[in-house]
Design an enzyme around this catalytic site. Structure first.
Site, short mmCIF file in Angstrom:
data_model
loop_
_atom_site.label_atom_id
_atom_site.label_comp_id
_atom_site.label_asym_id
_atom_site.label_seq_id
_atom_site.Cartn_x
_atom_site.Cartn_y
_atom_site.Cartn_z
N ASP A 1 0.86 -1.17 0.00
CA ASP A 1 0.00 0.00 0.00
C ASP A 1 0.90 1.23 0.00
OD1 ASP A 1 -2.24 1.61 0.07
OD2 ASP A 1 -3.18 0.56 1.74
N GLU B 1 -9.79 7.42 4.24
CA GLU B 1 -8.93 6.83 5.25
C GLU B 1 -8.20 7.89 6.07
OE1 GLU B 1 -5.26 5.03 3.49
OE2 GLU B 1 -6.36 5.40 1.64
#
Length: 849
Positions: A334, A535
């Site tokens: 990620d 997020e």
């Protein structure tokens, strides 16, 4: 973040719903892994981890081709395949020179940094990267590059794309077949732009709804995630032996492995301190079906399991995912996730590759330094050659299975450049069906819903005619902010859907955001709820929904004798008893995406009053009975939600909901936390980041950057992605950066405390710098901090504390604060800001003069 959190107590098989559906053996060995390194866990029962047979079988001819290519690739080309730089920091020439294996565009990243880039712009850039990767200059071997994008609820970076409801709404549908159709429609729209790879589906099983990514989870029940995981993969990739990875399909990504939804406290990128049995039974459910369906890539999670970062967890990435579960595709990182592994930096992390990561997601401009360091680590033996070859073989296997060697340039493929596929009517029809099936009805007193479209109808609330709000995060921009209805051509707001149906039926409809009507309506739809977030920036401390403006509006309309229907936009269940009490009907519409007309289909009847579309949605998450009731999951001991998991009224129900208690919110509101965040990775409610120039011109900053006159603000990375703000003044005029609100905040409980923030000074100020707290144009004052900034070590983060009493002495009324932070100067300065908060018990130095 704190290194300890209260552990979650329930294992998966204590869930009645899970035990009934999955046949859990409650006598299974539940020994935990005790290894801090992730390399040598305590032995566990083998059957904890399933052996999965993928529908995509190994092809001997393809494996032979991999062996052939590996023998031809230079060491430099092999290392290049491990790199995935971000669109803003890579060129086709870089792809050619470094044999780059993959490209990504982050949320809010576009060709030429143009949010309104056309399909042809995306396609041209994809062609440029492809042709560069296929160059054989200098004896290089042609290996096609792959481009990945976060298409998490449709091809959401593209103007005009179909945006489906976010996963939480899809979970409310309980319709796996529709999930497959959504995946296929999304894949087709991605293919139009020449992109090969979708970073979806998210298979998180969220256990604490305070997490800002709750809406990316299908449900708290792993069985819903299990049912959906494989179907979404099949939709995106096609099915093995049939249309698998055809030119109408794209590579899918099962993410984020593993237990991203199990972090304690709902902290983004936090730690899942749970047993291995719980890890597998709850959080692995979606991966089991996704891998069985042939998912070709898995993304490692930012989070940790038992304090070991997933990006460095060999036991989970290699021993279990690859070896035990038989995953033969590639594991991608990620966004700079490798940088948080112990001993690593953004530009050096042999530990991640050795743990089982196959591709670094390296979004920063310094990715070439990561390339050179990785190359040196292979040459020194720190990364074994066998591990490098395994990683490259996996990357090649995915590219060969996807047919990238044969498909040719992106612009030559079946759907390339077909703009009519983007937001196609058949895709919008699928999305509209998903919206209809996702709505959960919590209250319907006197069977107010569905409303006859021949009635006089008022549509009110800030979400009524706001596609950006109803779409939520990951909608064109990363956080979903800064958008207008014009950014969603072809989409419909909730109001537009209602207005269309009412007009066609001969009724009357009035739009009034503030609820002030010209003609008294029979029924008022009030559309309101959470503003967009994604997020990190979506994390909250408690689950209370606070919105005095819309609460007052509901009560006013009710007092006027008007039937009131609340349509609640939200990415998670929230304690909203006051709002439910103030409405005759209360429906949760989640984050419906671009097709708001699907809401109208359900809440409006046919002209004769009969049901137009049934209300079918069932809660995918338990609804809290108090703001502090999190975590809250079905099967918990003392499970007492306001509305249980799976609840949802239908139009066949004749249920009268009594008044819900409201004291829980009052009690929670009366507790003042020791620290009040104003900016913590994001601007906290109710404040907004606003620039102010010397002429009092104001400019809100709702995206990652903004400029007004002499001052510029931009997002930078400090500890995680875009968690700090860089403030630069050019010295041409006085200008200030403010965190302000139209709502007053009572900070009197913090009297005796301090305003605290972390700063990094890259260029010392050339003139006086002041920090102010204001409660109006003639209420408040500023404190000079020039000396503190000049004394700060250059280029290093340091903390500044200013006693609130200093501001009180400047006529600031702490119980009426509108702007808790205003930083201003008329000179030049380059200052970065992080973690701005009000601390109750912090001792600050004497007031500056």
């Amino acid at each position: 973040m704190p290194s300890f959190y209260k552990p979650l107590m329930a294992a998966a098989c204590s869930f009645a719903v899970v035990a009934a559906l999955s046949g859990c053996d409650k006598n299974i060995n539940e020994k935990d892994s005790a290894s801090n390194s992730g390399d040598e866990p305590v032995a566990v029962e083998k059957s904890l981890w399933p052996s999965i047979e993928s529908a995509v079988k190994k092809d001997p001819a393809l494996e032979a081709k991999i062996t052939e290519l590996l023998a031809q690739l230079s060491l430099e080309q092999k290392v290049g395949q491990l790199m995935q730089p971000e669109l803003r920091h890579v060129t086709p020439q870089d792809v050619k020179e470094y044999s780059v294996g993959a490209i990504l565009n982050g949320g809010g990243s576009f060709p030429g940094e143009n949010k309104h880039a056309k399909v042809d712009d995306w396609l041209a850039l994809a062609d440029g990267f492809y042709h560069a990767s296929m160059s054989t200059d200098g004896g290089r071997v042609a290996i096609p590059v792959i481009w990945g994008t976060d298409a998490v609820h449709g091809h959401n970076n593209i103007i005009g794309a179909t945006l489906f409801p976010h996963n939480i709404g899809l979970g409310a549908m309980r319709n796996p077949e529709l999930i497959r159709q959504i995946g296929a429609a999304t894949a087709a729209e991605i293919a139009v732009t020449g992109i090969d790879w979708s970073f979806a589906p998210t298979l998180a099983v969220v256990r604490d709804d305070r997490w800002g990514r709750t809406y990316e989870s299908y449900a708290e029940d792993p069985e819903v995630v299990r049912a959906y995981g494989g179907m979404m993969v099949e939709g995106l990739q096609g099915t093995a032996g049939n249309n698998f990875l055809s030119e109408r399909h794209v590579i899918a990504t099962a993410k984020h492995f593993l237990a991203d939804g199990g972090t304690l406290g709902g902290v983004d990128r936090g730690n899942a301190a749970i047993s291995e049995a719980e890890l597998v039974r709850i959080h692995n459910a979606g991966y089991e079906t996704a891998l069985a369906a042939g998912a070709q890539t898995v993304m490692a999670s930012f989070s940790s399991w038992q304090d070991v970062k997933m990006h460095g967890h060999k036991y989970l990435l290699t021993d279990q995912l690859k070896n035990r579960m038989g995953f033969d595709g590639l594991v991608v990182g990620d966004w700079n996730g490798h940088a948080f592994v112990s001993g690593c930096t953004p530009v050096s992390c042999a530990a991640s590759i050795n743990a089982g990561l196959d591709i670094f997601m390296a979004p920063d401009a310094n990715w070439k330094e990561l390339y050179h360091n990785t190359l040196a680590q292979v040459k020194s033996g720190e990364i074994p050659m066998a591990r490098l070859d395994d990683a490259v073989a996996r990357i090649l296997r995915v590219k060969l299975r996807a047919g990238l060697f044969e498909k040719g340039a992106p612009s030559t493929r079946e759907l390339a450049g077909k703009r009519e596929v983007i937001g196609a009517p058949e895709h919008r029809a699928i999305a509209r069906q998903a919206v209809r099936e996702s709505i959960v009805l919590l209250k319907n007193n006197q069977q107010v819903l569905p409303v006859k479209p021949t009635a006089k109808i008022l549509v009110a609330g800030d979400g009524a005619d706001n596609i950006g709000k109803q779409a939520g995060g990951w909608s064109i921009t990363w956080q979903g902010t800064g958008n207008t209805n014009a950014d969603f051509p072809g989409g419909t707001s909730v109001y537009q859907g209602i207005a269309s149906a009412v007009t066609a039926a001969g009724g009357s409809v009035e739009l009034s955001v503030d609820g002030n009507y010209q003609q008294k309506p029979d029924v008022a739809f009030v559309v309101f709820g959470e503003d967009p977030y994604a997020e990190m920036q979506g994390d909250v401390n408690q689950l209370a929904y606070k919105d005095p403006t819309h609460l007052a509006l509901l009560k006013k309309l009710n007092a006027d004798g008007i039937k009131v229907v609340a349509l609640f936009i939200t990415g998670r269940p929230l304690w909203a008893n006051e709002f439910i009490n103030a409405a005759d009907a209360f429906a949760v519409v989640w984050l419906p995406g671009s097709e708001g007309a699907g809401v109208a289909d359900v809440v409006l009847a046919k002209a004769d009053g009969s049901v137009n579309a049934a209300v079918k949605g069932k809660l995918p998450f338990s609804w809290p009975a108090s703001p502090v009731q999190s975590p809250l999951n079905v099967g918990d001991a003392d499970y007492q939600p306001q509305f249980a998991y799976g609840f949802g009224l239908t139009y066949a129900d004749n249920t009268e909901t009594g008044l819900l208690e409201e004291t829980a919110g009052q009690i929670a509101a009366s507790v003042t936390p020791d620290s009040l965040p104003i900016f913590n990775q994001r601007v906290m409610n109710p404040w907004q980041l606003v620039l102010l120039d010397h002429l009092n011109n104001m400019q809100p900053v709702t995206t990652s950057s903004g400029t007004l006159g002499a001052v510029t603000v931009s997002s930078i990375d400090y500890k995680v992605q875009e968690d700090a703000r860089r403030l630069q003044w050019d010295g041409s005029a006085l200008a200030s950066v403010n965190f302000a609100s139209t709502e007053r905040s009572d900070l009197s409980a913090y009297a005796g405390g301090a305003l605290v923030f972390d700063v990094k000074v890259d260029a010392k100020p050339s003139a006086e710098v002041n920090v102010g707290i204001f409660c109006g144009s003639d209420c408040g004052g500023a404190i000079p901090i020039t000396q503190q900034l000049n004394n700060a070590p250059a280029g290093e983060w340091t903390s500044v504390s200013i006693a609130l009493d200093c501001f009180a002495q400047k006529r600031t009324k702490l119980d009426m604060v509108l702007t808790p932070f205003a930083l201003s100067t008329s000179g030049t300065a380059d200052i970065s800001l992080y973690n701005l908060r009000i601390e109750k018990n912090t001792q600050a130095p004497a007031c500056p003069e």
